[in-house]
Design a protein around this motif. Structure first.
Motif, mmCIF file in Angstrom:
data_model
loop_
_atom_site.group_PDB
_atom_site.id
_atom_site.type_symbol
_atom_site.label_atom_id
_atom_site.label_comp_id
_atom_site.label_asym_id
_atom_site.label_seq_id
_atom_site.Cartn_x
_atom_site.Cartn_y
_atom_site.Cartn_z
ATOM 1 N N ASP A 176 5.764 -12.754 -6.054
ATOM 2 C CA ASP A 176 4.469 -12.199 -5.643
ATOM 3 C C ASP A 176 4.640 -10.881 -4.891
ATOM 4 O OD1 ASP A 176 3.269 -14.381 -6.784
ATOM 5 O OD2 ASP A 176 2.883 -15.427 -4.883
ATOM 6 N N ASN A 207 7.234 -16.586 -3.690
ATOM 7 C CA ASN A 207 6.875 -15.537 -2.734
ATOM 8 C C ASN A 207 7.543 -14.210 -3.082
ATOM 9 O OD1 ASN A 207 5.239 -17.220 -1.306
ATOM 10 N ND2 ASN A 207 6.716 -17.639 0.317
ATOM 11 N N TYR A 260 3.242 -7.307 -5.991
ATOM 12 C CA TYR A 260 2.404 -6.545 -5.066
ATOM 13 C C TYR A 260 2.950 -5.131 -4.890
ATOM 14 C CZ TYR A 260 0.156 -5.044 -0.781
ATOM 15 O OH TYR A 260 -0.542 -4.327 0.148
#
Length: 150
Positions: free
Chosen positions: A51, A48, A55
């Protein structure tokens, strides 16, 4: 259920309580599950975080691209305005010149040159060419006193 064992140590009887083997197995399984769950949760949290970092990087790049594209569009719009203004100015100047050329009226008495003036100009040209000696100023192919066709 704990197992109770009696043992004679020579100094008297001692009572030792041994845990149940099922309790030991449950404790080992619980420890393994905790360690495995923590590992799995850590891997999930790491994914996470990775990611989220990707992002954020993509968002920053998209913002930079949008800003750059905005600058390019602004430059393009300014260039288009300047080009169109230059075209309009040039077209207007050409139209004005053409209008002036079309509106110039030559009086009727200027359209024909009397023959005696043409002879005087030819004589002057001949004298100058003779003086120069090279004949660099040739005469017209056909000197006419007829009115020019307009």
């Amino acid at each position: 259920m704990p197992v109770v064992a009696l043992r004679d140590t020579g100094q008297g009887c001692a009572v030792k309580v041994l845990p149940s083997p099922w309790l030991l197995l449950a404790l080992v399984l619980w420890t393994l599950a905790s360690v495995g769950g923590g590992y799995a949760w850590g891997r999930h949290a790491e994914g996470n975080a990775r990611d989220a970092q990707a992002y954020r990087a993509d968002t920053r790049q998209a913002d930079a691209d949008a800003q750059r594209d905005g600058h390019i569009e602004a430059i393009g719009a300014t260039t288009r305005r300047a080009t169109n203004q230059a075209r309009n100015d040039t077209q207007g100047a050409g139209d004005e010149a053409a209008a002036r050329i079309r509106t110039v009226l030559v009086p009727g008495d200027c359209r024909t040159v009397p023959a005696d003036i043409v002879r005087e100009l030819d004589t002057a040209r001949e004298r100058i060419n003779a003086k120069i000696g090279s004949g660099v100023r040739p005469g017209p192919a056909h000197a006419s006193t007829a009115p020019a066709a307009y």
